[in-house]
Design a protein around this motif. Sequence first.
Motif, mmCIF file in Angstrom:
data_model
loop_
_atom_site.group_PDB
_atom_site.id
_atom_site.type_symbol
_atom_site.label_atom_id
_atom_site.label_comp_id
_atom_site.label_asym_id
_atom_site.label_seq_id
_atom_site.Cartn_x
_atom_site.Cartn_y
_atom_site.Cartn_z
ATOM 1 N N VAL A 21 0.833 -1.210 0.000
ATOM 2 C CA VAL A 21 0.000 0.000 0.000
ATOM 3 C C VAL A 21 0.874 1.269 0.000
ATOM 4 O O VAL A 21 0.617 2.218 -0.727
ATOM 5 C CB VAL A 21 -0.955 -0.003 1.220
ATOM 6 N N ILE A 22 1.920 1.242 0.830
ATOM 7 C CA ILE A 22 2.852 2.389 0.843
ATOM 8 C C ILE A 22 4.254 1.860 0.584
ATOM 9 O O ILE A 22 4.665 0.848 1.175
ATOM 10 C CB ILE A 22 2.825 3.125 2.206
ATOM 11 N N LYS A 23 4.965 2.541 -0.283
ATOM 12 C CA LYS A 23 6.353 2.138 -0.538
ATOM 13 C C LYS A 23 7.173 3.401 -0.806
ATOM 14 O O LYS A 23 6.797 4.217 -1.647
ATOM 15 C CB LYS A 23 6.398 1.221 -1.762
ATOM 16 N N THR A 24 8.227 3.562 -0.056
ATOM 17 C CA THR A 24 9.121 4.699 -0.323
ATOM 18 C C THR A 24 10.530 4.174 -0.560
ATOM 19 O O THR A 24 10.930 3.169 0.022
ATOM 20 C CB THR A 24 9.158 5.710 0.853
ATOM 21 N N GLU A 25 11.243 4.857 -1.439
ATOM 22 C CA GLU A 25 12.627 4.473 -1.741
ATOM 23 C C GLU A 25 13.507 5.708 -1.651
ATOM 24 O O GLU A 25 13.282 6.682 -2.378
ATOM 25 C CB GLU A 25 12.715 3.900 -3.165
ATOM 26 N N ASN A 26 14.484 5.629 -0.766
ATOM 27 C CA ASN A 26 15.451 6.734 -0.591
ATOM 28 C C ASN A 26 14.759 8.092 -0.507
ATOM 29 O O ASN A 26 15.231 9.087 -1.059
ATOM 30 C CB ASN A 26 16.458 6.763 -1.755
ATOM 31 N N LEU A 27 13.638 8.110 0.146
ATOM 32 C CA LEU A 27 12.838 9.342 0.203
ATOM 33 C C LEU A 27 13.539 10.383 1.080
ATOM 34 O O LEU A 27 13.811 10.144 2.253
ATOM 35 C CB LEU A 27 11.447 9.025 0.755
ATOM 36 N N THR A 28 13.803 11.512 0.463
ATOM 37 C CA THR A 28 14.528 12.583 1.163
ATOM 38 C C THR A 28 13.780 13.890 0.982
ATOM 39 O O THR A 28 13.306 14.193 -0.107
ATOM 40 C CB THR A 28 15.952 12.728 0.589
ATOM 41 N N LYS A 29 13.645 14.608 2.064
ATOM 42 C CA LYS A 29 13.046 15.937 1.988
ATOM 43 C C LYS A 29 13.818 16.861 2.910
ATOM 44 O O LYS A 29 13.881 16.642 4.123
ATOM 45 C CB LYS A 29 11.574 15.883 2.409
ATOM 46 N N THR A 30 14.422 17.867 2.340
ATOM 47 C CA THR A 30 15.060 18.894 3.160
ATOM 48 C C THR A 30 14.380 20.208 2.814
ATOM 49 O O THR A 30 14.082 20.474 1.653
ATOM 50 C CB THR A 30 16.564 19.002 2.849
ATOM 51 N N ARG B 188 15.378 19.748 9.432
ATOM 52 C CA ARG B 188 16.167 18.599 9.020
ATOM 53 C C ARG B 188 15.454 17.805 7.920
ATOM 54 O O ARG B 188 16.042 17.343 6.970
ATOM 55 C CB ARG B 188 16.412 17.709 10.229
ATOM 56 N N GLY B 189 14.154 17.632 8.098
ATOM 57 C CA GLY B 189 13.402 16.842 7.129
ATOM 58 C C GLY B 189 13.656 15.353 7.312
ATOM 59 O O GLY B 189 13.849 14.880 8.435
ATOM 60 N N ILE B 190 13.663 14.621 6.199
ATOM 61 C CA ILE B 190 13.935 13.170 6.263
ATOM 62 C C ILE B 190 15.015 12.814 5.249
ATOM 63 O O ILE B 190 15.223 13.535 4.271
ATOM 64 C CB ILE B 190 12.649 12.350 5.979
ATOM 65 N N ARG B 191 15.690 11.690 5.520
ATOM 66 C CA ARG B 191 16.820 11.326 4.669
ATOM 67 C C ARG B 191 16.757 9.838 4.331
ATOM 68 O O ARG B 191 16.696 8.989 5.211
ATOM 69 C CB ARG B 191 18.118 11.662 5.405
ATOM 70 N N ASP B 192 16.691 9.548 3.056
ATOM 71 C CA ASP B 192 16.766 8.166 2.547
ATOM 72 C C ASP B 192 15.811 7.213 3.254
ATOM 73 O O ASP B 192 16.197 6.083 3.589
ATOM 74 C CB ASP B 192 18.212 7.643 2.674
ATOM 75 N N VAL B 193 14.602 7.665 3.459
ATOM 76 C CA VAL B 193 13.628 6.800 4.127
ATOM 77 C C VAL B 193 13.101 5.766 3.127
ATOM 78 O O VAL B 193 12.620 6.111 2.051
ATOM 79 C CB VAL B 193 12.448 7.634 4.697
ATOM 80 N N GLY B 194 13.230 4.510 3.495
ATOM 81 C CA GLY B 194 12.710 3.438 2.656
ATOM 82 C C GLY B 194 11.808 2.553 3.499
ATOM 83 O O GLY B 194 12.282 1.852 4.389
ATOM 84 N N ILE C 216 11.683 6.128 13.508
ATOM 85 C CA ILE C 216 12.389 7.188 12.791
ATOM 86 C C ILE C 216 13.056 8.104 13.807
ATOM 87 O O ILE C 216 12.477 8.420 14.852
ATOM 88 C CB ILE C 216 11.434 7.958 11.850
ATOM 89 N N ARG C 217 14.290 8.433 13.519
ATOM 90 C CA ARG C 217 15.029 9.305 14.431
ATOM 91 C C ARG C 217 15.937 10.208 13.611
ATOM 92 O O ARG C 217 16.596 9.740 12.691
ATOM 93 C CB ARG C 217 15.870 8.458 15.384
ATOM 94 N N ASP C 218 15.931 11.474 13.925
ATOM 95 C CA ASP C 218 16.745 12.461 13.200
ATOM 96 C C ASP C 218 16.554 12.349 11.689
ATOM 97 O O ASP C 218 17.506 12.443 10.908
ATOM 98 C CB ASP C 218 18.233 12.278 13.535
ATOM 99 N N GLY C 219 15.320 12.100 11.284
ATOM 100 C CA GLY C 219 15.005 12.049 9.862
ATOM 101 C C GLY C 219 15.366 10.753 9.165
ATOM 102 O O GLY C 219 15.176 10.619 7.959
ATOM 103 N N GLU C 220 15.890 9.779 9.909
ATOM 104 C CA GLU C 220 16.260 8.508 9.281
ATOM 105 C C GLU C 220 15.462 7.365 9.894
ATOM 106 O O GLU C 220 15.272 7.323 11.108
ATOM 107 C CB GLU C 220 17.754 8.240 9.462
ATOM 108 N N LEU C 221 15.040 6.457 9.043
ATOM 109 C CA LEU C 221 14.318 5.280 9.524
ATOM 110 C C LEU C 221 15.362 4.307 10.074
ATOM 111 O O LEU C 221 16.184 3.783 9.323
ATOM 112 C CB LEU C 221 13.554 4.637 8.357
#
Lengths: 274, 299
Positions: free
Chosen positions: B2-11, B16-22, B201-206
């Motif tokens: 249903v949900i799939k993310t790959e290397n999702l990054t938002k600054t 800080r945003g998020i970094r490489d969330v998969g 998730i911590r500091d924008g990383e999963l």
Amino acid sequence: MDEPVYKKPSGTLAALVWHEVRMRVRGGIIWGGLLGLYSAMIVASYAAVEEQIPQFEQLLEAYPQAILEAFGITSLATPEAYMGGQFFNWLAPLALSFFPILALAGAIAGAEERGTLDVLLGNPIPRWQLVVGGFLAVAISLLGVLAIVGVLTWVPAALLGVELSAGRTIEAVLSLWPACMFFGGMALLCSAAFHRRALAVAVPGVLLFGMYLMNVISGLVEELESIKYLSVLYYYGAPIENGIDWAHFAGVAAAAVALMALAIPVFRRRDIYT
Amino acid sequence: MVIKTENLTKTYGRSRGIRDVGLSVEEGEVFGFLGPNGAGKTTTIRVLLDFLHPTSGRAEVFGLDTVKDSVRIRANVGNLPGEFALEDRLTGEQLLRFFARLRGVKDLGYAYELAERLGADLSRPMRRLSRGNKQKIGLVQAMFHRPPLLILDEPTGGLDPLVQEEFLKIVRELRGEGRTVFFSSHVLSEVERVCDRVGIIRDGELVDVEPTDALINKSFRHVRLVFDEPVDPRPFRALEGVRSFRAEGPELSFTLYGDLDRMVKLAARHTLVNMEYERPSLEEIFLTYYGGSGRNNDG
């Protein structure tokens, strides 16, 4: 469980416009009522001083040209000219432009600041519909406000025996629509671009007064006469005296629509913050 | 999926945003998304709903791209934002009717049922409602159209315990119907109770995704051993993975990150009067992830 439905829902724009118009009914009545009452007072003042008009005309000749230009006063000889100089030629566009400015500044940036945008956009509404729906709703609401102003201008005139042309009154209030929506369109563009409602009010507000000053200065300084073409208020003119210039009407309306159209890609590209 | 993310990054901005969330969320599961405030939970959700455009990477919901097919995605998602406001002048019922028109929903029967279960007052304008009551309206508007996916950001904020209980019951029912729930929270106890899997998730990383049980079971244990007489504590202290060791007469207590079997065999050399072997709360596991170096301290 229901399977996901992959088709976009229809009728969202109409629902959005209807909702936004309903939300603006009270504000529209207040705006229309206050400005209409002011206009009615001007009508009443004309009825009270009608017999002294020739003396006022003589007095007017002694007035500095700058004052006459600033208030769009050409003559006091007719009810239309009197209403133009006292209300329609300067105060009405200046004041009433803030109705669409405030409303459309709030449509995106304001909703974002208030936190209502997240819930609204959680629904299947494309961003362009939020822009177009907001614009249409304010355009419709503004027509309502103008109708109130028109009625509150002409009915007291008829009751007090002031020979104010109904046709010219309609033309005067209708002419306000594209001019006000131009500044509303600018507010919408700023609302789409910035995250702060205050900026979306300030930019078109400053532009409005800037254009007003340009229009006044162009009539006072011969060398600067051509700057009037940069002012929307020049194209608005003095419709209660001269009627609607439909070319100008269409041109300003097109400019307002163009500002709204520009707001669509601007809003589509930007992030929405909490 | 249903949900799939790959290397999702938002600054964005100074955040800080998020970094490489998969991450992947499967159909029919309740997925807990855990992290402290500012960790990136809300940013992730806002990217999924296309409120924020990703800086890099991609995200899909129902196999649709979150940027290109945002409207189609939102047609199938019920969303409760973490921080939101509703039009002050409108009542809950007026708002729900408006949202129903936007979604083409004709029957508000389920909305009334949800409102009754949560004790939401649909007749009063929003400006007259407390935060908790607004939250109830927010929950109803997220669920009333029976979406296949619910994205809930801190859904129990402001709710009293009884309503929280009812809400968690509704979430379990939704799972029973095969719906997917993406449940963002920093309240670990409620996540532990309803979620099948947990992403941290911590500091924008999963930092980890585990079945909720596995996350709890794989981690450390609090051990308390009481013998019939004082024993030499040194072999216990020397066991691999033993921390926070304390010896008081015949009683030993420590935290065990290592092999249980060795500890049991060592204890069996003595006469054991009592043995307590407690799993940590999710709170403790969570703190472990967020403490010290921030790396998973497990084992």
